[in-house]
Design a protein around this motif. Structure first.
Motif, PDB file in Angstrom:
ATOM      1  N   GLY A 195       2.505  -4.595 -14.262  1.00  7.32           N
ATOM      2  CA  GLY A 195       3.670  -3.818 -13.860  1.00  7.32           C
ATOM      3  C   GLY A 195       3.402  -2.324 -13.925  1.00  7.32           C
ATOM      4  N   LEU A 196       2.761  -1.880 -15.010  1.00  5.15           N
ATOM      5  CA  LEU A 196       2.505  -0.446 -15.175  1.00  5.15           C
ATOM      6  C   LEU A 196       1.438   0.045 -14.208  1.00  5.15           C
ATOM      7  CD1 LEU A 196       2.615  -0.180 -19.076  1.00  5.15           C
ATOM      8  CD2 LEU A 196       4.315   0.597 -17.435  1.00  5.15           C
ATOM      9  N   MET A 197       0.339  -0.713 -14.112  1.00  6.65           N
ATOM     10  CA  MET A 197      -0.768  -0.257 -13.264  1.00  6.65           C
ATOM     11  C   MET A 197      -0.362  -0.204 -11.787  1.00  6.65           C
ATOM     12  SD  MET A 197      -3.292   0.468 -15.151  1.00  6.65           S
ATOM     13  CE  MET A 197      -4.560   0.568 -13.896  1.00  6.65           C
ATOM     14  N   THR A 198       0.305  -1.271 -11.311  1.00  6.44           N
ATOM     15  CA  THR A 198       0.688  -1.288  -9.901  1.00  6.44           C
ATOM     16  C   THR A 198       1.662  -0.152  -9.613  1.00  6.44           C
ATOM     17  OG1 THR A 198       2.402  -2.854 -10.458  1.00  6.44           O
ATOM     18  CG2 THR A 198       0.391  -3.748  -9.540  1.00  6.44           C
ATOM     19  N   THR A 199       2.558   0.117 -10.562  1.00  4.21           N
ATOM     20  CA  THR A 199       3.502   1.195 -10.345  1.00  4.21           C
ATOM     21  C   THR A 199       2.766   2.529 -10.292  1.00  4.21           C
ATOM     22  OG1 THR A 199       5.171  -0.088 -11.489  1.00  4.21           O
ATOM     23  CG2 THR A 199       5.623   2.228 -11.180  1.00  4.21           C
ATOM     24  N   LEU A 200       1.720   2.654 -11.115  1.00  4.37           N
ATOM     25  CA  LEU A 200       0.932   3.885 -11.082  1.00  4.37           C
ATOM     26  C   LEU A 200       0.277   4.063  -9.707  1.00  4.37           C
ATOM     27  CD1 LEU A 200       0.134   6.101 -13.124  1.00  4.37           C
ATOM     28  CD2 LEU A 200      -2.056   4.928 -13.342  1.00  4.37           C
ATOM     29  N   VAL A 201      -0.298   2.976  -9.182  1.00  6.00           N
ATOM     30  CA  VAL A 201      -0.904   3.055  -7.849  1.00  6.00           C
ATOM     31  C   VAL A 201       0.147   3.458  -6.816  1.00  6.00           C
ATOM     32  CG1 VAL A 201      -2.022   1.733  -6.010  1.00  6.00           C
ATOM     33  CG2 VAL A 201      -2.694   1.364  -8.373  1.00  6.00           C
ATOM     34  N   ALA A 202       1.318   2.782  -6.858  1.00  3.99           N
ATOM     35  CA  ALA A 202       2.384   3.080  -5.913  1.00  3.99           C
ATOM     36  C   ALA A 202       2.851   4.521  -6.069  1.00  3.99           C
ATOM     37  CB  ALA A 202       3.551   2.121  -6.113  1.00  3.99           C
ATOM     38  N   LEU A 203       2.892   4.987  -7.328  1.00  8.02           N
ATOM     39  CA  LEU A 203       3.333   6.347  -7.612  1.00  8.02           C
ATOM     40  C   LEU A 203       2.380   7.351  -6.971  1.00  8.02           C
ATOM     41  CD1 LEU A 203       5.428   7.864  -9.448  1.00  8.02           C
ATOM     42  CD2 LEU A 203       3.637   7.985 -11.139  1.00  8.02           C
ATOM     43  N   LEU A 204       1.071   7.124  -7.174  1.00  9.14           N
ATOM     44  CA  LEU A 204       0.089   8.059  -6.627  1.00  9.14           C
ATOM     45  C   LEU A 204       0.191   8.109  -5.110  1.00  9.14           C
ATOM     46  CD1 LEU A 204      -3.026   7.378  -8.874  1.00  9.14           C
ATOM     47  CD2 LEU A 204      -1.491   9.340  -8.873  1.00  9.14           C
ATOM     48  N   ILE A 205       0.166   6.925  -4.467  1.00  2.00           N
ATOM     49  CA  ILE A 205       0.211   6.912  -3.006  1.00  2.00           C
ATOM     50  C   ILE A 205       1.537   7.484  -2.516  1.00  2.00           C
ATOM     51  CG2 ILE A 205       0.044   5.494  -0.934  1.00  2.00           C
ATOM     52  CD1 ILE A 205      -1.497   3.464  -2.511  1.00  2.00           C
ATOM     53  N   GLY A 206       2.641   6.995  -3.075  1.00  2.00           N
ATOM     54  CA  GLY A 206       3.959   7.375  -2.583  1.00  2.00           C
ATOM     55  C   GLY A 206       4.235   8.855  -2.742  1.00  2.00           C
ATOM     56  N   VAL A 207       3.901   9.417  -3.915  1.00  2.00           N
ATOM     57  CA  VAL A 207       4.193  10.827  -4.142  1.00  2.00           C
ATOM     58  C   VAL A 207       3.320  11.702  -3.237  1.00  2.00           C
ATOM     59  CG1 VAL A 207       4.054  12.700  -5.808  1.00  2.00           C
ATOM     60  CG2 VAL A 207       5.062  10.543  -6.472  1.00  2.00           C
ATOM     61  N   SER A 208       2.030  11.378  -3.108  1.00  2.00           N
ATOM     62  CA  SER A 208       1.217  12.232  -2.230  1.00  2.00           C
ATOM     63  C   SER A 208       1.685  12.103  -0.782  1.00  2.00           C
ATOM     64  CB  SER A 208      -0.275  11.909  -2.324  1.00  2.00           C
ATOM     65  OG  SER A 208      -0.543  10.911  -3.244  1.00  2.00           O
ATOM     66  N   TYR A 209       1.895  10.871  -0.333  1.00  2.00           N
ATOM     67  CA  TYR A 209       2.288  10.659   1.067  1.00  2.00           C
ATOM     68  C   TYR A 209       3.618  11.355   1.369  1.00  2.00           C
ATOM     69  CZ  TYR A 209       2.538   7.912   5.412  1.00  2.00           C
ATOM     70  OH  TYR A 209       2.581   7.518   6.715  1.00  2.00           O
ATOM     71  N   GLY A 210       4.604  11.110   0.518  1.00  2.00           N
ATOM     72  CA  GLY A 210       5.928  11.654   0.762  1.00  2.00           C
ATOM     73  C   GLY A 210       5.961  13.166   0.685  1.00  2.00           C
ATOM     74  N   SER A 211       5.254  13.748  -0.308  1.00  2.00           N
ATOM     75  CA  SER A 211       5.319  15.195  -0.441  1.00  2.00           C
ATOM     76  C   SER A 211       4.571  15.866   0.702  1.00  2.00           C
ATOM     77  CB  SER A 211       4.763  15.646  -1.796  1.00  2.00           C
ATOM     78  OG  SER A 211       3.431  15.235  -1.946  1.00  2.00           O
ATOM     79  N   ILE A 212       3.473  15.268   1.160  1.00  2.00           N
ATOM     80  CA  ILE A 212       2.755  15.851   2.293  1.00  2.00           C
ATOM     81  C   ILE A 212       3.621  15.791   3.546  1.00  2.00           C
ATOM     82  CG2 ILE A 212       0.796  15.536   3.852  1.00  2.00           C
ATOM     83  CD1 ILE A 212      -0.844  14.720   1.398  1.00  2.00           C
TER      84      ILE A 212
END
Lengths: 294, 309
Positions: free
Chosen positions: A100-117
């Protein structure tokens, strides 16, 4: 979970907002109780397998499918191979929580970079990037996780990446919306005016300031991802023996439900309590961070 | 409205193409083939088997063959169910899954929406707390836990309903799987509906309707209901995807001959054509149904309609 104290250094510039939110959160009894429950489950998952008299693979022939009892330390009973259920439930908790934690971390990294860009660059780039998200959003993504897992083997790290790689969409949308709303604030314009490189503006000014809603979503994404992992393990595409997880235990329990219901009830109970706790924390954080939103 | 439909269809075709292409190349990138279990075959026999499934041709050629056939709805023979083509298998499974899914969706919408409306109308009263507590439970307890428990309680202990099996789609066999499939969606829909209704009930036009002396029933049914339904319509697409994925485990648990069971078996056995076929068909279904829900969205909300004119 650490999500209860989301005070990264980046927010040092606005401590009062986070401190106020923390105070509001502390007053929410359901959320605080959930934090305690989660900490207990987390600690037990780490410690119990280390000190329990039975190992996760110790099979004993005298205790096959023994119901829960206090004798010989089989408090939760044993499974079809005579393995102690209690130690397996907590060991499975380790795996489920870690996923749960690791997958959320992956999603967090991708989602935050993608969305902010997307939000910061704007214009046509933004249009195309969000259109892709729209298209992906409308698809049953679990099918894609299943394809990924089918193709690349049932490796636990792959399960991490596969779940994280498809669960970032909502995160990207949230971050983009937030970014759009602060892109033209004075402090960002001033950073642009002094000629700060764009990646640095993103990292220093945009990302730290969109974290509020992201934190709320993270606490809701962790249980979602734990569920996805359980689901995969349930159909036999997730965690494999001898490793175990709540999903795998539930699947084994569901197969023996008429003769040994405790095999289903204990892991399912822990899974459900964890889901409840994360949801209460998420609701509590939302109320704490957005007092007007009620 | 017509332009909107056409534009959405124009996006749908390349999307479907991309999904087919991506799943094809992913499947072929897989280490290990479907015939690994028959490793003790003579090399020549193995080569012949591979040739008969076109697996000996260059990858790109296989892709072209696959595309040409897929266009005509032919996904080739299944690698594991040797006497069936993928299209035949999906043809057997789809009616079962569709019936299951449609029933679950219908029940989820009816029960979820009514529960949400009742909760909103009695905000902070006992029934509101009750509905929200049940909704929270429905979200926290996954269907693959609920399903075996239902089977245990109603099938084994009370003996009211069959524990598993399809039995040609008899309603007694449908009750438990449909319930297990609908429950999580009921929970989400009830929360959405309550939220939407609460917001609408606070708005000025509802106050006006009340002020001119309309009864509660007329206020809700004539004025509040339509705008409150809008967020629900937006959720139809994800709800559908949720029911489709949920149906995989439900079919497994209740041993129903639907597409989901074939899909899981196919994934476990590396039956490439079967898995790809199911993904493409399901993606197509979802795209079409999403389009329909978008049209419903536009029909309910004039602001959306104007945007696309």
């Amino acid at each position: 979970m650490s999500a209860a104290q989301p005070l990264p250094a980046a927010n040092a510039s606005s401590p009062s907002l986070w401190r106020l939110a923390g105070r509001r959160f502390a007053r929410n009894r359901a959320a605080m109780a959930s934090v305690v429950v989660l900490l207990l489950i987390g600690l037990a998952s780490v410690l119990v397998p280390m000190f329990w008299p039975h190992g996760i693979e110790d099979a004993s022939w005298e205790y096959i499918m023994a119901p829960p009892s206090l004798d010989n330390w089989h408090w939760f009973g044993t499974d079809a191979n005579g393995r102690d259920l209690l130690v397996r439930v907590f060991y499975g908790g380790r795996v489920s929580l870690a996923i749960g934690l690791m997958t959320t971390l992956v999603a967090l990294l991708i989602g935050v970079s993608y969305g902010s860009i997307a939000g910061f660059v704007g214009g046509r780039v933004d249009g195309v990037m969000m259109r892709i998200v729209d298209v992906l959003y409308s698809l049953p993504l679990l099918f894609f996780i299943i394809i990924l897992v089918t193709v690349f083997g049932r490796n636990i790290f792959l399960v991490f990446i596969a779940i994280g790689a498809v669960e970032w969409l909502t995160m990207a949308r949230i971050v983009r919306g937030q970014t759009l709303s602060i892109r033209h604030k004075e402090f960002v314009e001033s950073a642009v005016a002094i000629g700060m490189p764009k990646p640095m503006i993103l990292r220093r000014y945009i990302v730290p300031n969109v974290l509020g809603p992201v934190v709320v979503y993270v606490t809701l994404l962790i249980p979602t991802n734990i569920l996805v992992e359980s689901y995969l393990s349930f159909i036999g595409l997730g965690v494999q023996e001898p490793l175990t997880s709540w999903g795998l235990l539930i699947s084994q329990g569901a197969g023996a439900i008429d003769s040994a219901p405790w095999l289903l009830l204990f892991p399912a109970g822990f899974l459900a309590v964890t889901m409840f706790a994360f949801n209460f924390i998420g609701d509590g954080l939302r109320d704490a961070l957005d007092p007007q939103g009620r | 409205m017509i332009a909107f439909t056409l534009r959405r269809l124009l996006v749908a075709v390349p999307t479907l193409f991309l999904i087919g292409t991506a799943s094809f190349f992913l499947m072929r990138a897989a280490p290990g083939g479907p015939f690994d279990a028959d490793a003790d075959l003579e090399p020549q026999v193995l080569a012949n088997i591979r040739a008969s499934y076109d697996l000996d041709k260059p990858l790109f050629e296989q892709y072209l063959i696959y595309l040409r056939r897929a266009l005509t709805g032919d996904f080739g023979p299944s690698l594991v169910y040797k006497d069936f083509t993928v299209t035949e298998l999906i043809g057997i499974g789809l009616p079962v899954s569709m019936r299951l899914g449609a029933m679950a969706m219908l029940i989820a919408l009816l029960v979820g929406a009514s529960a949400g409306i009742v909760a909103a109308l009695r905000q902070n009263r006992l029934i509101d707390h009750l509905v929200m507590a049940m909704a929270m439970t429905g979200i926290a307890i996954p269907s693959f836990v609920v399903a075996p428990l239902l089977a245990l309680l109603f099938g084994l202990y009370l003996g009211l309903l069959p524990v598993a099996g399809w039995n040609g789609g008899a309603w007694r066999n449908m009750v438990l799987p449909v319930t297990a499939l609908a429950l999580p969606q009921i929970a989400i829909i009830a929360r959405l509906m309550r939220g939407g209704m609460l917001e609408v009930l606070r708005s000025d036009f509802v106050r006006t309707a009340r002020a001119k002396g309309l009864g509660e029933w007329r206020v809700v049914s004539r004025h509040a209901l339509r705008p409150a339904l809008v967020p629900l319509v937006g959720y139809l697409g994800p709800a559908l995807a949720g029911i489709m994925t949920g149906s995989l485990v439900i079919e497994l648990i209740f041993n129903l001959p639907g597409v989901g069971r074939y899909f899981v078996q196919g994934a476990l056995n590396r039956d490439y054509p079967l898995v790809m076929g199911v993904v493409v068909i399901y993606a197509g279904l979802i795209i079409v149904l999403n389009l329909l829900s978008d049209l419903a969205y536009a029909a309910l909300d004039p602001r959306v309609r104007r945007q696309y004119r």
